[in-house]
Design a protein around this motif. Sequence first.
Motif, PDB file in Angstrom:
ATOM      1  N   PHE A 332       2.234 -12.308  21.649  1.00  0.00           N
ATOM      2  CA  PHE A 332       0.953 -12.045  22.320  1.00  0.00           C
ATOM      3  C   PHE A 332       1.021 -12.349  23.818  1.00  0.00           C
ATOM      4  CE2 PHE A 332      -0.708 -12.360  17.952  1.00  0.00           C
ATOM      5  CZ  PHE A 332      -1.500 -11.213  17.930  1.00  0.00           C
ATOM      6  N   SER A 335       3.128  -9.711  25.654  1.00  0.00           N
ATOM      7  CA  SER A 335       2.357  -8.460  25.689  1.00  0.00           C
ATOM      8  C   SER A 335       1.286  -8.533  26.773  1.00  0.00           C
ATOM      9  CB  SER A 335       1.718  -8.198  24.330  1.00  0.00           C
ATOM     10  OG  SER A 335       2.687  -8.038  23.325  1.00  0.00           O
ATOM     11  N   SER A 446       8.578  -8.624  24.346  1.00  0.00           N
ATOM     12  CA  SER A 446       7.652  -8.795  23.231  1.00  0.00           C
ATOM     13  C   SER A 446       8.221  -8.210  21.949  1.00  0.00           C
ATOM     14  CB  SER A 446       6.308  -8.139  23.561  1.00  0.00           C
ATOM     15  OG  SER A 446       5.387  -8.299  22.510  1.00  0.00           O
TER      16      SER A 446
END
Length: 503
Positions: A332, A335, A446
Amino acid sequence: MTPEDQEETQPLLRPPGGSAPRGRRVFLAAFAAALGPLSFGFVLGYSSPAIPSLRRAAPPAPHLDEDAASWFGAIVTLGAAAGGVLGGWLVDHAGRKLSLLLCAVPFVAGFAVIIAAQNLWMLLGGRLLTGLACGIASLVAPVYISEIAYPEVRGLLGSCVQLMVVTGILLAYLAGWVLEWGWLALLGCVPPCFMLLVMCFMPETPRFLLSQHKRQEAMAAMQFLWGSAQGWEEPPVEAEHQGFHVAQLRRPGVYKPFLIGISLMAFQQLSGVNAVMFYAETIFEEAKFKDSSLASVIVGLIQVLFTATAALIMDRAGRRLLLTLSGVVMVFSTSAFGTYFKLTEGGPNNSSHVALLGLVSMEPTDTNVGLAWLAVGSMCLFIAGFAVGWGPIPWLLMSEIFPLHVKGVATGVCVLTNWFMAFLVTKEFSSLMEILRPYGAFWLASAFCIFGVLFTLACVPETKGKTLEQITDYFEGRRQPLPVSGAPLAAPAFSLGGHGAYL
């Protein structure tokens, strides 16, 4: 020797009835060994304050341009890769304790060369020497600690390796505020000298002593570390000390840990941690921090705090859970990092506020400052997530999963993989950003974090509460290890090559 024969000769260093030993000197010995990783962390953190200090230093101090500064920071990884290979040989032939004592020499010698440096080559030579010491310490310290610790505290003590690394980095950042590069290098000599002094009074690991047929010394080491050697199982040791042979890679007890160890080290570096750390000060500048150098200290504090948290909960939460949680947080955060770069990337008629690699220009606005705080939050979240799992656990597992007779070579290959990948990612990330743009590079990181989570769930066994012998038995598929603290056996957590067992 057949697996059945080896099972009977495997050293089983555990108390009868599964009761935990009460010795506390094991913590002192672990602290002494962890001074090596503290020195290692100081070396990693040294370049951040030393490079600006060298740039403003007057002759005869060497001058660093952009290219020289890049090599001053990166050459440590090359020395550490070589140190991993050398450490793998030393740990098997010289022993765990002597290897730690020997690594103090290149630490001190490297900083001494830096202090005396009259030109760039002396600076790089000193950094190469300290990098060599880092490679040895990053291999030997986890092995030493895992072999002296009993299962109930092995996660705690093993995680302290990474805790001491990030503490060393933070120490270098803090000292860099008040010390110039020469005095900072002198300070860097203190931790390895202290380690040399304290380790002289610590024993060799009982497992290594048994492998060398030194029964009395092994019993004395157990007495020192665990409080008593009375009542401990003492099986016969192998008639001959086995070394590593390529043919052994056909055995599941060797090739499975090899695949896991190497993969964990690769995924750790492919997560983008070096890229995030590299841009830390730039991100804080965009968020309008009055003193952007404060970024390094903030990052260091976050690392220490969350690595300490991981150490405290490691033996309760387990390795797999923390690796998975850590990986999800990193997915997360990277990203979000990529999204930040995408939103701030300049178009044909739009200038941006992020000055990275000359790809975009720098014209800050109030909106951009707000977006910069998105980057600050993402960066802090990433560092916290990394510190809880993917920072310490690959090093801990490396020290746990390999059989005694291949531990030197196997851990050497893992350390070499880690440092080579660190060098590759550090040097080539700029090129990757030119090809994929900054947002694409972080989104790729990611994706690697996602692969790391999937690999953990599919292939990494849980080792908390298990003796090193039980872990080896698990990979060999010889017998079912005992459950932890009387708990029921878990479902199969690992399967490679058709060999599965409960762990």
